[in-house]
Design an enzyme around this catalytic site. Structure first.
Site, PDB file in Angstrom:
ATOM      1  N   HIS A  94     -67.212   9.908  58.035  1.00 18.71           N
ATOM      2  CA  HIS A  94     -67.634   8.837  58.945  1.00 18.71           C
ATOM      3  C   HIS A  94     -68.563   7.901  58.184  1.00 18.71           C
ATOM      4  CE1 HIS A  94     -69.524   6.701  62.231  1.00 18.71           C
ATOM      5  NE2 HIS A  94     -68.527   7.094  63.003  1.00 18.71           N
ATOM      6  N   GLU A 166     -62.430   2.332  61.135  1.00 20.19           N
ATOM      7  CA  GLU A 166     -63.638   1.941  61.860  1.00 20.19           C
ATOM      8  C   GLU A 166     -64.403   0.906  61.028  1.00 20.19           C
ATOM      9  OE1 GLU A 166     -65.136   5.050  64.862  1.00 20.19           O
ATOM     10  OE2 GLU A 166     -65.867   5.655  62.911  1.00 20.19           O
TER      11      GLU A 166
HETATM   12  P1  13P Z   1     -69.009   2.986  68.962  1.00 16.21           P
HETATM   13  O1  13P Z   1     -67.825   3.243  69.846  1.00 16.21           O
HETATM   14  O2  13P Z   1     -70.313   3.323  69.614  1.00 16.21           O
HETATM   15  O3  13P Z   1     -68.971   1.628  68.354  1.00 16.21           O
HETATM   16  O4  13P Z   1     -68.911   4.040  67.741  1.00 16.21           O
HETATM   17  C1  13P Z   1     -67.724   4.119  67.047  1.00 16.21           C
HETATM   18  C2  13P Z   1     -67.802   5.287  66.155  1.00 16.21           C
HETATM   19  O5  13P Z   1     -68.537   5.279  65.176  1.00 16.21           O
HETATM   20  C3  13P Z   1     -66.992   6.460  66.495  1.00 16.21           C
HETATM   21  O6  13P Z   1     -66.927   7.354  65.442  1.00 16.21           O
END
Ligand code: 13P
Length: 244
Positions: A94, A166
């Site tokens: 992550h 992401e």
């Molecule tokens: P948010 O949905 O709070 O933007 O976070 C995304 C995330 O990092 C999920 O792993």
């Protein structure tokens, strides 16, 4: 890949007692759910949430795991123990771990290996930061982030991995990525996976997903699921996202 995958990443947002309460409200909300909904609590809450999810449609995930199987690794959590708790998915790399804890591609490849050895599905997270986006370097950044893991997988004949795109600038900011632009990145990721010999790689989107924008990412030909942070801390709002 018809069935979408929804993953709730609770990060370090809930105390153990809050996690228990939230897990129980998820069980009520998802009583008759038929799809794939995964919840990743923090390590301290995994055992209690595992018990609460037993015999429910909800699946357990972890936010990380050790790159070693067992031994003198202070503070680490073994894939063996995650599997014993019935964890089915694990987030790997992550962006919060890549940036705050300097996780390297080599380390992430070792973590993927540990997960696969225990039949836990690894969800490798990739994404560019705001400066990289400004320079139009999304594809190059993601290619570099995937390289270590994909090299490892193809050299070891492994063919199963999930990838979560992401964009870092979209995480927790309320600024979700434009769905069309996100889909371009998805296609780049798919191409790289194909070149590495991976056939069916589910690609998820994450970054300020809400009940209001979730459907935009799940259009036909779109993402195979969503990885949700903030909006996954509440059973009702996560329930609405899953119904998108
Ligand atoms: P948010 O949905 O709070 O933007 O976070 C995304 C995330 O990092 C999920 O792993």
């Amino acid at each position: 890949m018809s069935q979408k995958i929804f993953i709730a990443n609770w990060k370090m947002q809930l105390s153990p007692s809050e996690a228990i309460k939230t897990a129980k409200s998820f069980v009520k909300q998802f009583k008759t759910f038929k799809g794939t909904a995964v919840v990743c609590p923090d390590f301290l809450s995994l055992t209690s949430v595992s018990k609460i999810f037993k015999d429910t449609p909800l699946l357990l995930g972890a936010q990380d795991l050790a790159a070693f199987e067992r031994g003198a690794y202070t503070g680490e959590i073994s894939a063996l123990d995650l599997a014993a708790l019935n964890a089915k998915y694990v987030l790997i790399g992550h962006s919060e771990r890549r940036s705050y804890l300097q996780e390297t591609d080599k380390l992430l490849a070792a973590k993927i290996r540990m997960a696969l050895a225990q039949k836990i599905k690894p969800v490798l997270c990739v994404g560019e930061n705001a400066a990289e986006k400004k320079q139009g370097r999304e594809a190059a950044v993601i290619k570099a982030q995937l390289k270590g893991a994909l090299n490892y997988l193809s050299n070891n004949g492994v063919r199963s991995l999930l990838i979560a795109y992401e964009p870092i600038w979209a995480i927790g900011t309320g600024l979700n990525c434009n769905p069309e632009k996100a889909l371009n990145v998805k296609n780049t990721i798919l191409e790289l996976c194909k070149r590495a010999g991976l056939k069916k790689t589910p690609i998820l989107y994450g970054g300020s997903v809400t009940a209001e924008n979730a459907a935009d990412f799940l259009v036909p030909g779109g993402f195979d699921g969503l990885l949700v942070g903030g909006a996954s801390l509440n059973a009702k709002s996560f329930g609405k996202i899953v119904k998108s």
